[in-house]
Design a protein around this motif. Structure first.
Motif, PDB file in Angstrom:
ATOM      1  N   ASP A 141       0.860  -1.181   0.000  1.00  0.00           N
ATOM      2  CA  ASP A 141       0.000   0.000   0.000  1.00  0.00           C
ATOM      3  C   ASP A 141       0.899   1.234   0.000  1.00  0.00           C
ATOM      4  O   ASP A 141       1.704   1.428   0.909  1.00  0.00           O
ATOM      5  N   PHE A 142       0.734   2.084  -1.018  1.00  0.00           N
ATOM      6  CA  PHE A 142       1.590   3.261  -1.190  1.00  0.00           C
ATOM      7  C   PHE A 142       0.701   4.494  -1.315  1.00  0.00           C
ATOM      8  O   PHE A 142      -0.179   4.557  -2.172  1.00  0.00           O
ATOM      9  N   SER A 143       0.932   5.466  -0.444  1.00  0.00           N
ATOM     10  CA  SER A 143       0.122   6.694  -0.464  1.00  0.00           C
ATOM     11  C   SER A 143       1.010   7.911  -0.286  1.00  0.00           C
ATOM     12  O   SER A 143       2.153   7.809   0.178  1.00  0.00           O
ATOM     13  N   ALA A 144       0.470   9.064  -0.676  1.00  0.00           N
ATOM     14  CA  ALA A 144       1.256  10.306  -0.613  1.00  0.00           C
ATOM     15  C   ALA A 144       0.345  11.487  -0.319  1.00  0.00           C
ATOM     16  O   ALA A 144      -0.848  11.469  -0.646  1.00  0.00           O
ATOM     17  N   TYR A 145       0.945  12.519   0.284  1.00  0.00           N
ATOM     18  CA  TYR A 145       0.219  13.746   0.567  1.00  0.00           C
ATOM     19  C   TYR A 145       1.189  14.916   0.469  1.00  0.00           C
ATOM     20  O   TYR A 145       2.284  14.893   1.030  1.00  0.00           O
ATOM     21  N   VAL A 146       0.766  15.947  -0.259  1.00  0.00           N
ATOM     22  CA  VAL A 146       1.608  17.131  -0.439  1.00  0.00           C
ATOM     23  C   VAL A 146       1.328  18.122   0.675  1.00  0.00           C
ATOM     24  O   VAL A 146       0.187  18.535   0.896  1.00  0.00           O
ATOM     25  N   GLN A 147       2.387  18.503   1.374  1.00  0.00           N
ATOM     26  CA  GLN A 147       2.288  19.508   2.439  1.00  0.00           C
ATOM     27  C   GLN A 147       2.881  20.813   1.909  1.00  0.00           C
ATOM     28  O   GLN A 147       4.088  20.961   1.773  1.00  0.00           O
ATOM     29  N   PRO A 148       2.025  21.775   1.575  1.00  0.00           N
ATOM     30  CA  PRO A 148       2.515  23.025   0.971  1.00  0.00           C
ATOM     31  C   PRO A 148       3.275  23.892   1.977  1.00  0.00           C
ATOM     32  O   PRO A 148       3.022  23.848   3.182  1.00  0.00           O
ATOM     33  N   ASN A 149       4.217  24.688   1.460  1.00  0.00           N
ATOM     34  CA  ASN A 149       4.996  25.595   2.295  1.00  0.00           C
ATOM     35  C   ASN A 149       4.400  27.001   2.279  1.00  0.00           C
ATOM     36  O   ASN A 149       5.134  27.980   2.339  1.00  0.00           O
TER      37      ASN A 149
END
Length: 262
Positions: free
Chosen positions: A213-221
């Motif tokens: 299981d591979f997941s991702a989330y972008v945390q903006p600066n």
């Protein structure tokens, strides 16, 4: 005075007496010719062939049953040291350009991030892996999470269950919107996804079931106010993971290889 010939015999062409009573088993003929054997009816040969075939089949079935007790073939997979250590995840960390890795807490006491359970019917192992990478545009950081699970079914073949759940994600409740088969990986393998921010790779190989299981989330600066002002709040908060499918396949191959070496 001429006497009548005896009824028990007469003379043949060579002058030798000929017995008028035939000996059915060929005895008593001496050096003379024997009568031709009566041919056997065809059904005798058919019956013999059937009996021989049945004996061979029964023997083969017995030998097969002695060597196969109905349990699934684990293809040499077994639990030992965690398969999630070393360079198992390197294909993914290299692909995403990871800056650091943060394995889940070690609950096995072996120095590797994995937990395992051994049961009478199924052996299970789980491990988690987290990493992050900067966005190429410099607009934030992408956090990646990997969860690996392996189930070794020792008594019941998991093929039917695997086929039933081929569209169900690892949470057991969500139906995948996209399913793609993967050739030349185990007996059966599929990519499942319900969006662009998460993806699963499921593999069946004999009695073993692998799930990545591979997941991702972008945390903006940037601040929330800035996000709301960017194109009406349209900011790429999810990463497209389809580009990492080859790396996920290689990670799974690493897991399979590690469990064969244990």
């Amino acid at each position: 005075m001429i006497s009548e010939p005896e009824l028990t015999g007469g003379a043949g062409e060579d002058g030798r007496p000929v017995d008028l009573v035939a000996d059915t088993d060929g005895a008593g003929f001496g050096d003379g010719p024997r009568p031709a054997a009566r041919p056997r009816p065809p059904w005798v040969w058919v019956l013999g062939a059937v009996l021989l075939t049945s004996a061979v089949w029964a023997g083969g079935t017995y030998a097969y049953d002695r060597g196969h007790d109905g349990r699934p073939d684990l293809h040499g997979y077994r639990l030992g040291q965690s398969p999630c250590g070393g360079d198992t995840f390197k294909p993914l960390t290299d692909a995403v350009g990871a800056e650091n890795d943060q394995p889940a807490p070690d609950l096995m006491g072996t120095g590797s991030p994995a937990t395992q359970h051994r049961g009478a019917a199924v052996d299970r192992i789980r491990c988690d892996f987290n990493t992050r990478a900067n966005q190429p545009e410099g607009g934030g950081t992408t956090a990646y999470a990997v969860m690996v699970s392996v189930d070794l079914h020792k008594k019941v073949d998991p093929r039917t269950e695997f086929d039933d759940d081929v569209r169900v994600l690892n949470d057991g409740l969500t139906t995948a919107g996209d399913v793609n088969s993967v050739p030349e990986l185990g007996d059966k393998a599929y990519f499942l996804s319900s969006g662009t921010d998460s993806m699963e790779l499921k593999v069946l190989d004999g009695g073993a079931v692998f799930t990545l299981d591979f997941s991702a989330y972008v945390q903006p600066n940037v601040s929330e106010d800035t996000l709301n002002g960017l194109d009406g709040g349209d900011y790429p908060l999810v990463a497209d993971l389809t580009q990492y499918r080859p790396a996920m396949i290689q990670v799974t191959r690493n897991l399979m290889s590690a469990l064969r070496k244990n």
